[in-house]
Write a protein that holds these residues in place. Structure first.
Motif, PDB file in Angstrom:
ATOM      1  N   SER A 156     -11.192 -25.310  -5.873  1.00  0.00           N
ATOM      2  CA  SER A 156     -12.155 -26.137  -6.261  1.00  0.00           C
ATOM      3  C   SER A 156     -13.404 -26.282  -5.599  1.00  0.00           C
ATOM      4  O   SER A 156     -13.369 -26.754  -4.333  1.00  0.00           O
ATOM      5  N   GLY A 157     -14.594 -25.514  -6.019  1.00  0.00           N
ATOM      6  CA  GLY A 157     -15.641 -25.520  -5.304  1.00  0.00           C
ATOM      7  C   GLY A 157     -15.944 -24.131  -4.556  1.00  0.00           C
ATOM      8  O   GLY A 157     -17.282 -24.221  -4.230  1.00  0.00           O
ATOM      9  N   ASP A 158     -15.256 -23.279  -4.288  1.00  0.00           N
ATOM     10  CA  ASP A 158     -15.318 -22.199  -3.432  1.00  0.00           C
ATOM     11  C   ASP A 158     -14.496 -21.115  -4.158  1.00  0.00           C
ATOM     12  O   ASP A 158     -13.474 -21.259  -4.650  1.00  0.00           O
ATOM     13  N   SER A 159     -15.062 -19.874  -3.660  1.00  0.00           N
ATOM     14  CA  SER A 159     -14.244 -18.525  -4.045  1.00  0.00           C
ATOM     15  C   SER A 159     -14.573 -17.541  -2.974  1.00  0.00           C
ATOM     16  O   SER A 159     -15.686 -17.463  -2.420  1.00  0.00           O
ATOM     17  N   TYR A 160     -13.766 -16.802  -2.835  1.00  0.00           N
ATOM     18  CA  TYR A 160     -13.913 -15.645  -1.692  1.00  0.00           C
ATOM     19  C   TYR A 160     -13.146 -14.233  -2.512  1.00  0.00           C
ATOM     20  O   TYR A 160     -12.169 -14.487  -3.218  1.00  0.00           O
ATOM     21  N   THR A 161     -13.759 -13.150  -2.557  1.00  0.00           N
ATOM     22  CA  THR A 161     -13.352 -11.896  -2.898  1.00  0.00           C
ATOM     23  C   THR A 161     -13.138 -11.064  -1.813  1.00  0.00           C
ATOM     24  O   THR A 161     -14.008 -10.706  -0.594  1.00  0.00           O
ATOM     25  N   PHE A 162     -12.187 -10.118  -2.110  1.00  0.00           N
ATOM     26  CA  PHE A 162     -11.826  -9.256  -0.951  1.00  0.00           C
ATOM     27  C   PHE A 162     -11.566  -7.751  -1.782  1.00  0.00           C
ATOM     28  O   PHE A 162     -10.927  -7.833  -2.949  1.00  0.00           O
ATOM     29  N   THR A 163     -12.108  -6.749  -1.086  1.00  0.00           N
ATOM     30  CA  THR A 163     -11.741  -5.549  -1.845  1.00  0.00           C
ATOM     31  C   THR A 163     -10.964  -4.541  -0.943  1.00  0.00           C
ATOM     32  O   THR A 163     -10.969  -4.735   0.363  1.00  0.00           O
ATOM     33  N   ARG A 164     -10.414  -3.772  -1.407  1.00  0.00           N
ATOM     34  CA  ARG A 164      -9.464  -2.833  -0.587  1.00  0.00           C
ATOM     35  C   ARG A 164     -10.335  -2.087   0.289  1.00  0.00           C
ATOM     36  O   ARG A 164      -9.968  -1.607   1.423  1.00  0.00           O
ATOM     37  N   ALA A 165     -11.339  -1.679  -0.291  1.00  0.00           N
ATOM     38  CA  ALA A 165     -12.513  -0.579   0.413  1.00  0.00           C
ATOM     39  C   ALA A 165     -12.915  -1.443   1.813  1.00  0.00           C
ATOM     40  O   ALA A 165     -12.790  -0.872   2.910  1.00  0.00           O
ATOM     41  N   ARG A 166     -13.276  -2.538   1.610  1.00  0.00           N
ATOM     42  CA  ARG A 166     -13.605  -3.298   2.653  1.00  0.00           C
ATOM     43  C   ARG A 166     -12.513  -3.713   3.591  1.00  0.00           C
ATOM     44  O   ARG A 166     -12.897  -3.513   5.095  1.00  0.00           O
ATOM     45  N   LEU A 167     -11.494  -4.206   3.400  1.00  0.00           N
ATOM     46  CA  LEU A 167     -10.399  -4.248   4.126  1.00  0.00           C
ATOM     47  C   LEU A 167      -9.735  -2.681   4.963  1.00  0.00           C
ATOM     48  O   LEU A 167      -9.893  -2.816   6.284  1.00  0.00           O
ATOM     49  N   GLU A 168      -9.759  -1.847   4.317  1.00  0.00           N
ATOM     50  CA  GLU A 168      -9.635  -0.474   5.036  1.00  0.00           C
ATOM     51  C   GLU A 168     -10.476  -0.072   5.858  1.00  0.00           C
ATOM     52  O   GLU A 168     -10.380   0.421   6.921  1.00  0.00           O
ATOM     53  N   GLU A 169     -11.932  -0.518   5.419  1.00  0.00           N
ATOM     54  CA  GLU A 169     -13.063  -0.071   6.376  1.00  0.00           C
ATOM     55  C   GLU A 169     -13.055  -1.099   7.884  1.00  0.00           C
ATOM     56  O   GLU A 169     -13.222  -0.478   8.764  1.00  0.00           O
ATOM     57  N   ILE A 170     -12.669  -2.313   7.660  1.00  0.00           N
ATOM     58  CA  ILE A 170     -12.582  -3.010   8.972  1.00  0.00           C
ATOM     59  C   ILE A 170     -11.400  -2.749   9.698  1.00  0.00           C
ATOM     60  O   ILE A 170     -11.547  -2.494  10.875  1.00  0.00           O
ATOM     61  N   LEU A 171     -10.422  -2.345   9.025  1.00  0.00           N
ATOM     62  CA  LEU A 171      -9.048  -2.231   9.691  1.00  0.00           C
ATOM     63  C   LEU A 171      -9.030  -0.780  10.334  1.00  0.00           C
ATOM     64  O   LEU A 171      -8.142  -0.454  11.030  1.00  0.00           O
TER      65      LEU A 171
ATOM     66  N   ASP B  82       4.667  -1.778   8.042  1.00  0.00           N
ATOM     67  CA  ASP B  82       5.714  -1.452   9.025  1.00  0.00           C
ATOM     68  C   ASP B  82       5.468  -2.723   9.988  1.00  0.00           C
ATOM     69  O   ASP B  82       4.346  -2.732  10.478  1.00  0.00           O
ATOM     70  N   LYS B  83       6.651  -3.218  10.584  1.00  0.00           N
ATOM     71  CA  LYS B  83       6.386  -4.452  11.396  1.00  0.00           C
ATOM     72  C   LYS B  83       5.652  -4.299  12.573  1.00  0.00           C
ATOM     73  O   LYS B  83       4.834  -5.099  13.080  1.00  0.00           O
ATOM     74  N   GLU B  84       5.909  -2.920  13.251  1.00  0.00           N
ATOM     75  CA  GLU B  84       5.101  -2.794  14.441  1.00  0.00           C
ATOM     76  C   GLU B  84       3.795  -2.964  14.265  1.00  0.00           C
ATOM     77  O   GLU B  84       2.903  -3.035  14.898  1.00  0.00           O
TER      78      GLU B  84
ATOM     79  N   VAL C 198       0.391  -5.221  15.523  1.00  0.00           N
ATOM     80  CA  VAL C 198      -0.678  -4.816  16.364  1.00  0.00           C
ATOM     81  C   VAL C 198      -1.994  -4.785  15.557  1.00  0.00           C
ATOM     82  O   VAL C 198      -3.041  -5.393  15.791  1.00  0.00           O
ATOM     83  N   LYS C 199      -2.004  -4.273  14.336  1.00  0.00           N
ATOM     84  CA  LYS C 199      -3.233  -4.117  13.495  1.00  0.00           C
ATOM     85  C   LYS C 199      -3.692  -5.475  12.750  1.00  0.00           C
ATOM     86  O   LYS C 199      -4.906  -5.730  12.542  1.00  0.00           O
ATOM     87  N   VAL C 200      -2.742  -6.336  12.623  1.00  0.00           N
ATOM     88  CA  VAL C 200      -3.172  -7.633  11.741  1.00  0.00           C
ATOM     89  C   VAL C 200      -2.744  -8.829  12.405  1.00  0.00           C
ATOM     90  O   VAL C 200      -3.592  -9.561  12.851  1.00  0.00           O
ATOM     91  N   GLN C 201      -1.365  -9.117  12.668  1.00  0.00           N
ATOM     92  CA  GLN C 201      -1.029 -10.464  13.223  1.00  0.00           C
ATOM     93  C   GLN C 201      -1.578 -10.601  14.246  1.00  0.00           C
ATOM     94  O   GLN C 201      -1.876 -11.914  14.845  1.00  0.00           O
TER      95      GLN C 201
END
Length: 183
Positions: free
Chosen positions: A133-148, A157-159, A163-166
């Motif tokens: 309500s009042g806000d929205s956010y958009t994420f794209t695969r290309a942007r996520l892969e670029e940053i990560l 994979d848990k390991e 390391v890469k996310v959590q």
């Protein structure tokens, strides 16, 4: 008292002790662990990514799989509705609450986490829009892969995930970079 009566009384006493142990010690401990696990699943910092593995799917079009995936991710305690655009392979998750009620830092961290997890689990998911309500956010695969710096499908994979996310998700500056283009 006969030997048989003593044996019966002894068995009854053992059964009563076992009943009380199970009813008032073991079962409450199991319930408490289950409740603790469920609570940890609502936060990106403590979420167990292995819960997502069973929802891995090559296609976004499996509506039941997609919705169940989001009920296994953080923010699962916030009511939500889904819209799938099969032409563009995008998903809109409409949360029935405000960012202010949930907390901006929590929402941003959890949305980054959920986006990475969802796109890692659903191979053809190219973008997600989260509407509050009042806000929205958009994420794209290309942007996520670029940053990560890695294909998302390799992260489940848990390991790798740890390391890469959590490990990185607790950093406000790490999360902020996903929102920079949206401002």
């Amino acid at each position: 008292m006969t030997k048989k009566s003593k044996l019966i009384l002894c068995l009854i006493a053992v059964a009563a002790v076992l009943f009380y142990l199970i009813q008032f010690w073991i079962l409450p401990a199991i319930k408490a662990r289950g409740e603790e696990y469920t609570l940890r699943q609502t936060d990106a910092l403590t979420h167990d990514i292995t819960a997502v593995e069973k929802f891995k799917n090559p296609y976004l079009g499996n509506v039941s799989n997609t919705t169940q995936l989001f009920y296994a991710l953080p923010l699962n305690n916030v009511p939500m509705k889904f819209q799938i655009d099969s032409d563009t392979c995008t998903l809109t998750v409409n949360y029935l609450d405000t960012v202010w009620n949930i907390g901006e830092e929590t929402v941003q961290r959890d949305l980054v986490y959920n986006s990475i997890a969802a796109m890692a689990a659903i191979d053809n998911l190219s973008g997600i829009t989260y509407a509050f309500s009042g806000d929205s956010y958009t994420f794209t695969r290309a942007r996520l892969e670029e940053i990560l710096g890695a294909p998302l499908s390799a992260l489940l994979d848990k390991e790798n995930w740890a390391v890469k996310v959590q490990d990185r998700i607790s950093s406000e500056s790490f999360c902020r970079q996903f929102f920079e283009q949206q401002a």
